[in-house]
Scaffold this active site. Structure first.
Site, PDB file in Angstrom:
ATOM      1  N   CYS A  91       1.054  -1.124   0.019  1.00  0.00           N
ATOM      2  CA  CYS A  91      -0.023  -0.245  -0.016  1.00  0.00           C
ATOM      3  C   CYS A  91       1.004   1.249   0.126  1.00  0.00           C
ATOM      4  CB  CYS A  91      -0.830   0.079   1.283  1.00  0.00           C
ATOM      5  SG  CYS A  91      -1.857   1.285   1.510  1.00  0.00           S
TER       6      CYS A  91
ATOM      7  N   CYS B 117      -0.198   3.476  -6.647  1.00  0.00           N
ATOM      8  CA  CYS B 117      -1.214   2.803  -5.947  1.00  0.00           C
ATOM      9  C   CYS B 117      -1.747   1.421  -6.191  1.00  0.00           C
ATOM     10  CB  CYS B 117      -2.582   3.477  -5.993  1.00  0.00           C
ATOM     11  SG  CYS B 117      -4.020   2.783  -5.123  1.00  0.00           S
TER      12      CYS B 117
END
Ligand code: DGL
Length: 261
Positions: free
Chosen positions: A72, A186
Protein backbone atom coordinates in the site's frame (compact mmCIF):
# COMPACT_ATOMS: atom_id res chain seq x y z
CA UNK A 1 5.13 -22.67 14.79
CA UNK A 2 4.51 -21.65 11.19
CA UNK A 3 5.98 -18.28 10.16
CA UNK A 4 4.34 -15.94 7.66
CA UNK A 5 5.10 -12.86 5.61
CA UNK A 6 2.29 -10.39 6.29
CA UNK A 7 0.98 -8.35 3.37
CA UNK A 8 -1.38 -5.45 3.98
CA UNK A 9 -3.53 -3.04 2.05
CA UNK A 10 -6.87 -1.26 2.38
CA UNK A 11 -8.54 -3.81 0.07
CA UNK A 12 -7.76 -5.86 -3.02
CA UNK A 13 -4.95 -3.60 -4.26
CA UNK A 14 -2.23 -5.40 -2.35
CA UNK A 15 -3.08 -8.63 -4.16
CA UNK A 16 -1.22 -7.17 -7.16
CA UNK A 17 1.84 -7.34 -4.91
CA UNK A 18 0.99 -10.67 -3.26
CA UNK A 19 0.76 -12.34 -6.68
CA UNK A 20 4.37 -11.28 -7.40
CA UNK A 21 5.55 -12.40 -3.95
CA UNK A 22 4.03 -15.82 -4.50
CA UNK A 23 5.74 -16.07 -7.92
CA UNK A 24 9.19 -15.56 -6.39
CA UNK A 25 8.55 -17.47 -3.14
CA UNK A 26 6.04 -20.19 -4.12
CA UNK A 27 6.82 -22.33 -1.10
CA UNK A 28 6.46 -19.60 1.51
CA UNK A 29 3.51 -18.86 3.80
CA UNK A 30 1.63 -15.57 3.52
CA UNK A 31 -1.08 -13.77 5.47
CA UNK A 32 -2.96 -11.11 3.54
CA UNK A 33 -4.97 -8.41 5.31
CA UNK A 34 -7.37 -6.14 3.39
CA UNK A 35 -8.81 -3.41 5.59
CA UNK A 36 -12.04 -3.19 3.60
CA UNK A 37 -13.93 -1.56 6.47
CA UNK A 38 -11.69 1.51 6.36
CA UNK A 39 -11.05 1.59 2.62
CA UNK A 40 -10.21 3.90 0.88
CA UNK A 41 -7.16 5.00 2.87
CA UNK A 42 -6.19 7.66 0.35
CA UNK A 43 -8.74 10.23 1.45
CA UNK A 44 -8.12 9.71 5.20
CA UNK A 45 -5.81 11.76 7.43
CA UNK A 46 -2.26 10.54 8.21
CA UNK A 47 -3.34 9.94 11.83
CA UNK A 48 -6.24 7.73 10.76
CA UNK A 49 -4.07 5.75 8.34
CA UNK A 50 -1.43 5.30 11.05
CA UNK A 51 -4.07 4.04 13.48
CA UNK A 52 -5.56 1.50 10.99
CA UNK A 53 -2.14 0.20 9.97
CA UNK A 54 -0.99 -0.16 13.58
CA UNK A 55 -3.99 -2.38 14.33
CA UNK A 56 -3.07 -4.64 11.39
CA UNK A 57 0.55 -4.86 12.56
CA UNK A 58 -0.60 -5.89 16.04
CA UNK A 59 -2.70 -8.64 14.44
CA UNK A 60 0.29 -9.80 12.38
CA UNK A 61 2.56 -9.96 15.43
CA UNK A 62 -0.05 -12.12 17.17
CA UNK A 63 -0.05 -14.46 14.12
CA UNK A 64 3.74 -14.97 14.19
CA UNK A 65 4.54 -12.70 11.27
CA UNK A 66 8.16 -11.52 11.26
CA UNK A 67 8.31 -9.67 7.93
CA UNK A 68 5.63 -7.32 6.65
CA UNK A 69 5.13 -5.90 3.17
CA UNK A 70 3.24 -2.62 3.01
CA UNK A 71 1.51 -3.44 -0.29
CA UNK A 72 0.00 0.00 0.00
CA UNK A 73 1.63 3.22 -1.16
CA UNK A 74 -0.55 5.37 1.08
CA UNK A 75 0.52 3.60 4.27
CA UNK A 76 4.14 3.67 3.13
CA UNK A 77 3.88 7.41 2.47
CA UNK A 78 2.26 8.58 5.68
CA UNK A 79 2.56 5.92 8.41
CA UNK A 80 5.75 3.94 7.82
CA UNK A 81 8.27 6.26 9.50
CA UNK A 82 6.50 6.11 12.86
CA UNK A 83 5.53 2.41 12.71
CA UNK A 84 9.04 1.34 11.74
CA UNK A 85 10.31 2.74 15.03
CA UNK A 86 7.46 1.36 17.12
CA UNK A 87 7.68 -2.20 15.73
CA UNK A 88 11.43 -2.26 15.21
CA UNK A 89 12.04 -5.08 17.72
CA UNK A 90 9.46 -7.48 16.30
CA UNK A 91 8.94 -6.76 12.61
CA UNK A 92 10.98 -6.03 9.52
CA UNK A 93 8.79 -3.82 7.34
CA UNK A 94 9.14 -3.31 3.59
CA UNK A 95 7.42 -0.03 2.67
CA UNK A 96 6.48 0.06 -1.00
CA UNK A 97 7.61 3.52 -2.12
CA UNK A 98 10.93 3.58 -0.28
CA UNK A 99 11.79 0.04 -1.43
CA UNK A 100 11.15 0.58 -5.17
CA UNK A 101 12.18 4.24 -5.66
CA UNK A 102 15.58 3.39 -7.13
CA UNK A 103 14.13 1.01 -9.75
CA UNK A 104 11.32 3.41 -10.54
CA UNK A 105 13.83 6.08 -11.59
CA UNK A 106 16.17 3.90 -13.68
CA UNK A 107 17.01 4.50 -17.37
CA UNK A 108 15.78 8.07 -17.62
CA UNK A 109 17.62 11.16 -18.86
CA UNK A 110 18.02 14.49 -17.09
CA UNK A 111 14.85 16.50 -17.45
CA UNK A 112 12.63 13.50 -18.20
CA UNK A 113 9.28 13.58 -16.47
CA UNK A 114 7.77 10.81 -14.37
CA UNK A 115 4.05 11.02 -13.68
CA UNK A 116 2.98 9.41 -10.41
CA UNK A 117 -0.64 8.31 -10.31
CA UNK A 118 -1.64 7.85 -6.67
CA UNK A 119 -4.12 8.58 -3.91
CA UNK A 120 -4.59 12.04 -2.46
CA UNK A 121 -2.67 11.15 0.73
CA UNK A 122 0.29 9.75 -1.24
CA UNK A 123 0.42 12.77 -3.57
CA UNK A 124 0.16 15.23 -0.67
CA UNK A 125 3.01 13.48 1.16
CA UNK A 126 5.38 14.04 -1.81
CA UNK A 127 7.05 10.78 -0.76
CA UNK A 128 7.70 9.51 -4.30
CA UNK A 129 9.35 12.79 -5.15
CA UNK A 130 11.58 12.73 -2.06
CA UNK A 131 12.60 9.08 -2.49
CA UNK A 132 13.26 9.26 -6.25
CA UNK A 133 15.32 12.44 -5.89
CA UNK A 134 17.68 10.51 -3.59
CA UNK A 135 18.71 8.44 -6.62
CA UNK A 136 18.27 10.91 -9.46
CA UNK A 137 17.83 14.59 -8.65
CA UNK A 138 17.59 15.63 -12.32
CA UNK A 139 14.27 13.90 -13.01
CA UNK A 140 11.05 15.88 -12.80
CA UNK A 141 8.04 14.41 -11.03
CA UNK A 142 4.40 15.23 -11.62
CA UNK A 143 2.03 13.90 -8.95
CA UNK A 144 -1.54 13.26 -10.13
CA UNK A 145 -4.22 12.76 -7.47
CA UNK A 146 -6.42 9.94 -8.77
CA UNK A 147 -9.08 9.95 -6.08
CA UNK A 148 -11.89 7.66 -7.24
CA UNK A 149 -9.75 5.02 -8.95
CA UNK A 150 -9.74 2.76 -5.87
CA UNK A 151 -13.54 2.69 -5.84
CA UNK A 152 -13.60 1.72 -9.53
CA UNK A 153 -11.53 -1.34 -8.69
CA UNK A 154 -13.22 -2.29 -5.41
CA UNK A 155 -16.68 -1.96 -6.99
CA UNK A 156 -15.67 -3.37 -10.41
CA UNK A 157 -16.90 -0.30 -12.33
CA UNK A 158 -14.71 -1.04 -15.36
CA UNK A 159 -17.54 -0.43 -17.86
CA UNK A 160 -19.04 2.58 -16.09
CA UNK A 161 -19.01 5.74 -18.23
CA UNK A 162 -18.19 8.13 -15.35
CA UNK A 163 -15.36 5.85 -14.28
CA UNK A 164 -13.90 5.76 -17.79
CA UNK A 165 -14.21 9.56 -18.10
CA UNK A 166 -12.40 10.00 -14.78
CA UNK A 167 -9.53 7.75 -15.88
CA UNK A 168 -9.32 9.57 -19.24
CA UNK A 169 -9.14 12.97 -17.54
CA UNK A 170 -6.14 11.86 -15.44
CA UNK A 171 -4.34 10.25 -18.37
CA UNK A 172 -4.86 13.47 -20.37
CA UNK A 173 -2.58 15.16 -17.82
CA UNK A 174 0.08 12.51 -18.50
CA UNK A 175 -0.11 13.24 -22.22
CA UNK A 176 -0.27 17.04 -21.95
CA UNK A 177 2.83 17.06 -19.77
CA UNK A 178 4.66 14.63 -22.05
CA UNK A 179 5.61 12.20 -19.28
CA UNK A 180 8.08 9.46 -20.21
CA UNK A 181 7.01 7.05 -17.49
CA UNK A 182 3.89 6.56 -15.40
CA UNK A 183 4.30 5.04 -11.96
CA UNK A 184 1.29 3.07 -10.78
CA UNK A 185 1.61 4.65 -7.34
CA UNK A 186 -1.32 2.80 -5.81
CA UNK A 187 -1.50 -0.97 -5.72
CA UNK A 188 -5.11 -0.90 -6.93
CA UNK A 189 -4.08 0.63 -10.26
CA UNK A 190 -2.60 -2.50 -11.91
CA UNK A 191 -6.24 -3.67 -12.12
CA UNK A 192 -6.78 -0.66 -14.44
CA UNK A 193 -3.70 -1.21 -16.58
CA UNK A 194 -5.63 -2.57 -19.60
CA UNK A 195 -7.81 0.53 -19.51
CA UNK A 196 -4.74 2.81 -19.19
CA UNK A 197 -3.03 1.13 -22.16
CA UNK A 198 -6.13 1.48 -24.30
CA UNK A 199 -6.41 5.20 -23.50
CA UNK A 200 -2.69 5.97 -23.74
CA UNK A 201 -0.48 3.25 -25.24
CA UNK A 202 2.45 5.63 -25.86
CA UNK A 203 3.90 5.86 -22.38
CA UNK A 204 5.83 3.37 -20.24
CA UNK A 205 3.88 2.08 -17.23
CA UNK A 206 5.86 1.08 -14.15
CA UNK A 207 4.16 -1.36 -11.80
CA UNK A 208 6.36 -1.53 -8.69
CA UNK A 209 5.06 -4.95 -7.58
CA UNK A 210 7.61 -7.16 -9.36
CA UNK A 211 10.63 -5.25 -8.17
CA UNK A 212 9.26 -5.04 -4.61
CA UNK A 213 8.79 -8.81 -4.53
CA UNK A 214 12.38 -9.45 -5.67
CA UNK A 215 13.76 -7.15 -2.98
CA UNK A 216 11.62 -8.77 -0.27
CA UNK A 217 12.83 -12.21 -1.36
CA UNK A 218 16.46 -11.11 -1.09
CA UNK A 219 16.24 -9.08 2.11
CA UNK A 220 13.57 -10.66 4.33
CA UNK A 221 14.95 -12.48 7.35
CA UNK A 222 13.14 -15.80 7.12
CA UNK A 223 13.46 -18.95 9.21
CA UNK A 224 12.72 -22.51 8.06
CA UNK A 225 9.27 -22.07 9.65
CA UNK A 226 8.34 -19.78 6.74
CA UNK A 227 8.39 -22.87 4.50
CA UNK A 228 6.62 -25.17 6.98
CA UNK A 229 3.65 -26.85 5.21
CA UNK A 230 4.67 -25.08 2.01
CA UNK A 231 2.84 -22.29 0.33
CA UNK A 232 -0.12 -21.53 2.58
CA UNK A 233 -1.94 -18.25 1.89
CA UNK A 234 -4.58 -17.00 4.32
CA UNK A 235 -6.82 -14.03 3.60
CA UNK A 236 -8.35 -11.69 6.21
CA UNK A 237 -10.60 -8.67 5.73
CA UNK A 238 -12.40 -6.28 8.07
CA UNK A 239 -15.67 -6.21 6.04
CA UNK A 240 -17.50 -7.93 3.14
CA UNK A 241 -15.39 -11.05 2.44
CA UNK A 242 -17.61 -12.05 -0.50
CA UNK A 243 -17.22 -8.71 -2.28
CA UNK A 244 -13.49 -8.93 -1.65
CA UNK A 245 -13.36 -12.32 -3.38
CA UNK A 246 -15.25 -11.01 -6.40
CA UNK A 247 -13.08 -7.90 -6.79
CA UNK A 248 -9.87 -9.88 -6.27
CA UNK A 249 -10.31 -11.91 -9.48
CA UNK A 250 -7.66 -10.22 -11.68
CA UNK A 251 -4.83 -11.24 -9.36
CA UNK A 252 -6.26 -14.08 -7.27
CA UNK A 253 -9.07 -16.49 -7.82
CA UNK A 254 -9.56 -17.11 -4.11
CA UNK A 255 -11.15 -20.51 -3.57
CA UNK A 256 -10.59 -20.74 0.19
CA UNK A 257 -12.39 -18.91 2.96
CA UNK A 258 -11.67 -15.23 3.50
CA UNK A 259 -11.81 -14.62 7.25
CA UNK A 260 -13.59 -11.64 8.76
CA UNK A 261 -11.67 -10.10 11.67
N1 DGL B 1 -3.85 0.45 -2.53
C1 DGL B 1 -3.44 1.47 -1.63
C2 DGL B 1 -2.30 2.28 -2.12
O1 DGL B 1 -1.41 1.71 -2.75
C3 DGL B 1 -4.54 2.20 -0.88
C4 DGL B 1 -5.59 2.86 -1.70
C5 DGL B 1 -6.71 3.43 -0.86
O2 DGL B 1 -7.28 2.72 -0.04
O3 DGL B 1 -7.02 4.64 -1.03
O4 DGL B 1 -2.18 3.45 -1.88
Amino acid sequence: MKEYIGVLDSGVGGLSVLSELVKVMPEGNFLYYGDTKNMPYGTKTPDEIYFYTKKILEFFVYKNVKNVVFACNTTSAVAYDKLKVEFNDVLKIFPLIQTVAQDASKNLKNGDLIAVLATKATINSKKYEAEIKKYNSKIDILGIDCTGFVEIVENRLYEDKNAIDLVKSKLDMVKTNNAKRVILGCTHYPYLLDMFRKINPDVEYFNPAGCLAEIVKNEAKLSQDFYKDKGEIKFFVSKNPDEFKKSAKTFFDIKDDVYLV
